[in-house]
Design an enzyme around this catalytic site. Structure first.
Site, PDB file in Angstrom:
ATOM      1  N   LYS A 133       0.509   3.422  -3.005  1.00 41.81           N
ATOM      2  CA  LYS A 133      -0.665   4.285  -3.233  1.00 41.81           C
ATOM      3  C   LYS A 133      -0.294   5.767  -3.189  1.00 41.81           C
ATOM      4  O   LYS A 133      -0.916   6.598  -3.848  1.00 41.81           O
ATOM      5  CB  LYS A 133      -1.752   3.988  -2.195  1.00 41.81           C
ATOM      6  CG  LYS A 133      -2.337   2.572  -2.321  1.00 41.81           C
ATOM      7  CD  LYS A 133      -3.205   2.219  -1.109  1.00 41.81           C
ATOM      8  CE  LYS A 133      -3.802   0.819  -1.224  1.00 41.81           C
ATOM      9  NZ  LYS A 133      -4.484   0.392   0.003  1.00 41.81           N
ATOM     10  N   SER A 168       0.795  -1.237   0.000  1.00 46.04           N
ATOM     11  CA  SER A 168       0.000   0.000   0.000  1.00 46.04           C
ATOM     12  C   SER A 168       0.825   1.284   0.000  1.00 46.04           C
ATOM     13  O   SER A 168       0.269   2.355  -0.251  1.00 46.04           O
ATOM     14  CB  SER A 168      -0.931   0.029   1.213  1.00 46.04           C
ATOM     15  OG  SER A 168      -2.064  -0.745   0.947  1.00 46.04           O
ATOM     16  N   TYR A 188      -4.184   3.349   7.660  1.00 44.99           N
ATOM     17  CA  TYR A 188      -5.514   2.718   7.633  1.00 44.99           C
ATOM     18  C   TYR A 188      -6.387   3.301   8.748  1.00 44.99           C
ATOM     19  O   TYR A 188      -6.293   4.488   9.045  1.00 44.99           O
ATOM     20  CB  TYR A 188      -5.426   1.189   7.781  1.00 44.99           C
ATOM     21  CG  TYR A 188      -4.343   0.510   6.991  1.00 44.99           C
ATOM     22  CD1 TYR A 188      -4.228   0.709   5.614  1.00 44.99           C
ATOM     23  CD2 TYR A 188      -3.439  -0.359   7.587  1.00 44.99           C
ATOM     24  CE1 TYR A 188      -3.246   0.068   4.878  1.00 44.99           C
ATOM     25  CE2 TYR A 188      -2.458  -1.003   6.851  1.00 44.99           C
ATOM     26  CZ  TYR A 188      -2.369  -0.782   5.507  1.00 44.99           C
ATOM     27  OH  TYR A 188      -1.395  -1.427   4.797  1.00 44.99           O
TER      28      TYR A 188
HETATM   29  N1  LIG Z   1      -2.721  -2.729   2.884  1.00 45.60           N
HETATM   30  C1  LIG Z   1      -2.014  -3.094   1.851  1.00 45.60           C
HETATM   31  O1  LIG Z   1      -0.789  -3.009   1.821  1.00 45.60           O
HETATM   32  C2  LIG Z   1      -2.829  -3.646   0.767  1.00 45.60           C
HETATM   33  C3  LIG Z   1      -2.073  -3.868  -0.503  1.00 45.60           C
HETATM   34  C4  LIG Z   1      -2.363  -5.191  -1.109  1.00 45.60           C
HETATM   35  N2  LIG Z   1      -1.648  -5.332  -2.325  1.00 45.60           N
HETATM   36  C5  LIG Z   1      -3.860  -5.360  -1.308  1.00 45.60           C
HETATM   37  O2  LIG Z   1      -4.421  -4.779  -2.178  1.00 45.60           O
HETATM   38  O3  LIG Z   1      -4.496  -6.070  -0.593  1.00 45.60           O
END
Ligand SMILES: NC(=O)CC[C@H](N)C(=O)O
Length: 309
Positions: free
Chosen positions: A68, A65, A245
């Protein structure tokens, strides 16, 4: 006061490492399960080029993530703020990163922010390019510029492992495609998204990305502009409000610096205007953040008074 030596940092790493026992390495992406539960490392990169480090900072892991943040910067450069935020919101959700719940209760089904999976998939859908290969190449070259490391590439086994099992992310895409938020072929989007998540870096690379963001989008050594200042500001703000998160509020109080985590155990953090931080600790807490990494950042922030608030 700043952390000056590797030894000062090592003492904090060893204290934080005890917490890795209580965490769990992510297993919903099968290839991530091979990580070593007790790994914990950190690199600090200062704008004068100094780097302080502790633990196995050369160990490679995937962005997950953390990517992102970088796709958001690229999509805004490609499409402009107005178009990007017509398709993805700016508000924290309080839900887990992969939740589908609010897509159904929000009208229109526009994801609340670019740091949850639904929002990140919309952002990736906006990256300019004629093919997955070209879009990925553009993302990699942004990362090469930010890290000053052109060796960075994809870990294909992790990408394939996520691609084979990404049915929840596929569901988010199909739902949003039905509502006109996502365009084009869903499999192609999942292919690009799983590859962006599987870009492989070290703590040192993360810290280098952090210092460019801390320095308002300028490479601190060459003074070359890599990101427009406005875009650096936008992504840093999302890191504060949504980067950890549904633990972002608590993290803002305990640590107080813009940060973005990934399920590989990666954390990209930064202290404006002059420090980039890269952390890796694959054992995760119940919210999916690196358990040792969060503890380590708490200790670091308290000892050196790093909170921006
Ligand atoms: N929280 C994460 O790092 C999520 C990324 C992971 N590749 C997913 O889409 O589930």
């Amino acid at each position: 006061m700043y952390c000056e030596t590797d030894d000062e940092l090592l003492e904090l790493v060893e204290r934080a490492r005890k917490y890795t026992e209580k965490g769990k390495v992510a297993s919903y992406i099968p290839a991530l399960e091979r990580a070593n539960q007790n790994d914990l490392s950190i690199a600090l990169y200062y704008d004068d080029g100094r780097c302080v480090r502790a633990g196995d900072v050369e160990k490679k892991f995937t962005l997950q993530s953390v990517s992102k943040v970088l796709t958001l910067a690229l999509a805004i450069m490609d499409r402009g703020e107005e178009e990007v935020f017509s398709r993805v919101g700016m508000e924290p959700t309080g839900d887990p990163f992969n939740s589908i719940a609010k897509l159904e209760t929000q009208i229109p089904a526009k994801p609340l922010n670019p740091m949850i999976n639904a929002g990140a998939l919309v952002v990736t859908n906006m990256i300019a390019g004629d093919s997955v290969h070209q879009k990925l190449g553009r993302l990699l070259s942004l990362i090469h510029d930010m890290t000053n490391n052109t060796d960075i590439d994809i870990e294909h086994e992790v990408a394939q492992s996520e691609y084979d099992t990404a049915n929840l992310n596929r569901s988010l895409c199909f739902f949003m495609k039905q509502h006109g938020i996502i365009q084009g072929d869903v499999e192609e989007l999942i292919d690009l998204y799983t590859k962006q998540c599987a870009i492989q870096v070290t703590c040192y690379d993360l810290a280098r990305i952090g210092v460019v963001l801390a320095n308002k989008g300028l490479d601190p050594q060459s003074n070359r502009r890599i990101l427009p200042e406005r875009i650096a500001t936008i992504v840093k703000t999302f890191m504060v409000t949504c980067g950890m998160y549904n633990a972002s509020g608590e993290f803002a109080i305990q640590v107080g610096v813009p940060s973005k985590s990934g399920v590989s155990g990666a954390i990209l953090a930064l202290v404006p205007p002059s420090i980039g931080v890269g952390v890796y600790g694959p054992a995760l807490n119940e919210k999916g953040n690196s358990i040792g990494g969060v503890k380590l950042l708490e200790m670091l922030s308290q000892r050196y008074d790093l909170s921006i608030f």
